[in-house]
Write an enzyme that holds these catalytic residues in place. Sequence first.
Site, PDB file in Angstrom:
ATOM      1  N   GLU A 222       3.838   3.872   2.792  1.00 51.63           N
ATOM      2  CA  GLU A 222       5.183   3.598   2.258  1.00 51.63           C
ATOM      3  C   GLU A 222       6.205   3.887   3.361  1.00 51.63           C
ATOM      4  O   GLU A 222       6.897   4.907   3.337  1.00 51.63           O
ATOM      5  CB  GLU A 222       5.422   4.461   1.008  1.00 51.63           C
ATOM      6  CG  GLU A 222       4.437   4.127  -0.115  1.00 51.63           C
ATOM      7  CD  GLU A 222       4.453   5.119  -1.280  1.00 51.63           C
ATOM      8  OE1 GLU A 222       5.351   5.985  -1.336  1.00 51.63           O
ATOM      9  OE2 GLU A 222       3.554   5.013  -2.134  1.00 51.63           O
ATOM     10  N   GLU A 393      12.539   5.913  -4.531  1.00 57.86           N
ATOM     11  CA  GLU A 393      11.645   4.774  -4.314  1.00 57.86           C
ATOM     12  C   GLU A 393      12.528   3.633  -3.836  1.00 57.86           C
ATOM     13  O   GLU A 393      13.387   3.157  -4.571  1.00 57.86           O
ATOM     14  CB  GLU A 393      10.950   4.406  -5.631  1.00 57.86           C
ATOM     15  CG  GLU A 393      10.127   5.535  -6.240  1.00 57.86           C
ATOM     16  CD  GLU A 393       8.708   5.589  -5.704  1.00 57.86           C
ATOM     17  OE1 GLU A 393       8.342   4.705  -4.910  1.00 57.86           O
ATOM     18  OE2 GLU A 393       7.967   6.514  -6.090  1.00 57.86           O
TER      19      GLU A 393
HETATM   20 ZN    ZN Z   1       4.959   7.363  -2.753  1.00 61.62          ZN
END
Ligand code: ZN
Length: 605
Positions: A222, A393
């Site tokens: 990520e 996020e």
């Molecule tokens: Zn994550």
Amino acid sequence: MIIQCDLQRSRGLVRPGVITLGVMLGFLLGAGLAQAGDTPPAARDAGGLPFWEIAVWNDFPVRLELEDNAAVAALLEKVPLASFSREQLTPGTSSAGTPLVVFTPRVTEAEAAALAAAGYRFTRLADGEKSGRQAMEEGWAHQGLKSGAEAWREAAGYYPTHAQIGSIFAQMENDHPDICRAFTWGQSVQGRELWGLVVSADPQNTAAEPEVRLSSSMHGNEPVGLVLLMNLADYLTANYQVAGFEDVTELVDNYEIHIMPLHNPDGYVAGTRENAHDVDLNRNFTEPAGTHPTVEIENTHFMDYANGQHFVISENMHGGALVVNYPWDYTFTLNPDDAALIPLSLEYSTRNLPMYYGAFPQGITNGAAWYVTTGCLQDWSYEVTGCIDVTIEVGNLKTPPAGDLDGYWDDNRESLLAFVKAARNGINGVVTDASTGTPLDATITVSGNIKPVTTDPGHGDYYKLLPTGTYDLVFEAAGHVTRTVTGVTTTWGTPTVLDVALEAEASAVPGRPQGGLRLAAAPNPFNPRTTFYLTSPRAGRATLDVFDLQGRRVVRLVEGYLSEGVLEVNWDGTAAGGQEVGAGVYFARLTSADDQALVKVVLVK
Ligand code: ZN
């Protein structure tokens, strides 16, 4: 297209270097022409470690629609999916207009067959993560060998290699020694440096100013947040004291920003969520409900670093969803600072329009409401260090093409600046000794809030994040007369400054037991509930905890300010996570600054 990209970047970044068309063309063409199989073997860094590895793919994304989180849990019970994590869950609406959960796990062929056999219907999705990662690997093959600072200046929107991050930070420190300091907070399992950069007009930490931690990519696959934080470091250092960037100058002058962009370098190199021990680092922190016998070395270093500072607020960045997630993750019980966590999260989401108008209402969510998850950094940070941490996020795709990174920066830049600035929201000030002016190691408790904050002992400064309202505050320090300040008003976005001087307590001998604290319980033995009677000879801060026979804390019942006299506290035999505890012997312990009292209780069933 390239010129467009260049213009877009110059809006956000003022870079001393020149973007050369030739290098960019070479990079873009190279990335475009290379096939997956053509990727040259990765070069190795000074420590003999490869700059990157070719990721292995044995699963693919699918999409299911489920009624709610209970249906997700039921599915996982029947078909345990190795890749499950909450960012695969997105709120949605059925064609009939009823709420549902869109579940997009990655599955192996065997798991897909098991899902079908269990009667679940799903559709297979295009694999944006695989193509994104392969593009990263191709980019590194053609661009990753340059020194970090050189590549950073030349290439718009790219994923730096791990080694380049260190050289980019070293270059920033070299270019701006008065406002930044590069550091390493340890090494990963495989021995890669955990790079960091402090940005502040006072980078050696000698001023009373809030410390803010910005970290990213504890999930190695990520990496968008890593690039965002590198961009932020560049933006802050390059624009300090530049006309038109007064917001940057204000942050650098009045805050101490610790940027830690890559928490899991081994996972980043390999393209995996987990670290080199195959452990998910965001399920590996101790928190109120968790038992994690082995804390991974990256997390141990992170915790040591956090414990050595005095962070006020922080965030950790992830990918796979588009939302600010705030504590708690481990329990549905509301966090003591829930009323401040919501406006803090909105500081971020309201400035990121794709996030604000995305699947989650206003782009924010309570962690447990999303999906109960244990061992997360944000719960540990809050519980143990008192630093309010949120999980951001930054995109539904974890590994978008590098060409999209400038767009992500545009979406997140103002959010990041506003988030840092919010560290002063609420009430803050300095606590000193009234006669000497010395900063004090003090505890500040706010009425109606069981989570006290402490001063940074070196400077005496404290920061209590609070929503708009009027509060009473109690200031305590060893050897000093406790002081209460009532009716302090604050408005979100306009910090209230409240400096307090405490008189030394003439007769007080720090550390001398004062005695007189008493704790009793009735009924005892009990079922289903008992009442603890707390007797305190003086007003002051105290905690009441229940422990099991092994000495593990079951629940904290009181954390805050006790007035003089007797207080009754009920316990219904449930642990911090809300679950009922078993029959047996438990100990309750009442602790004040200078005394303790213990009582044994027996739960019979
Ligand atoms: Zn994550």
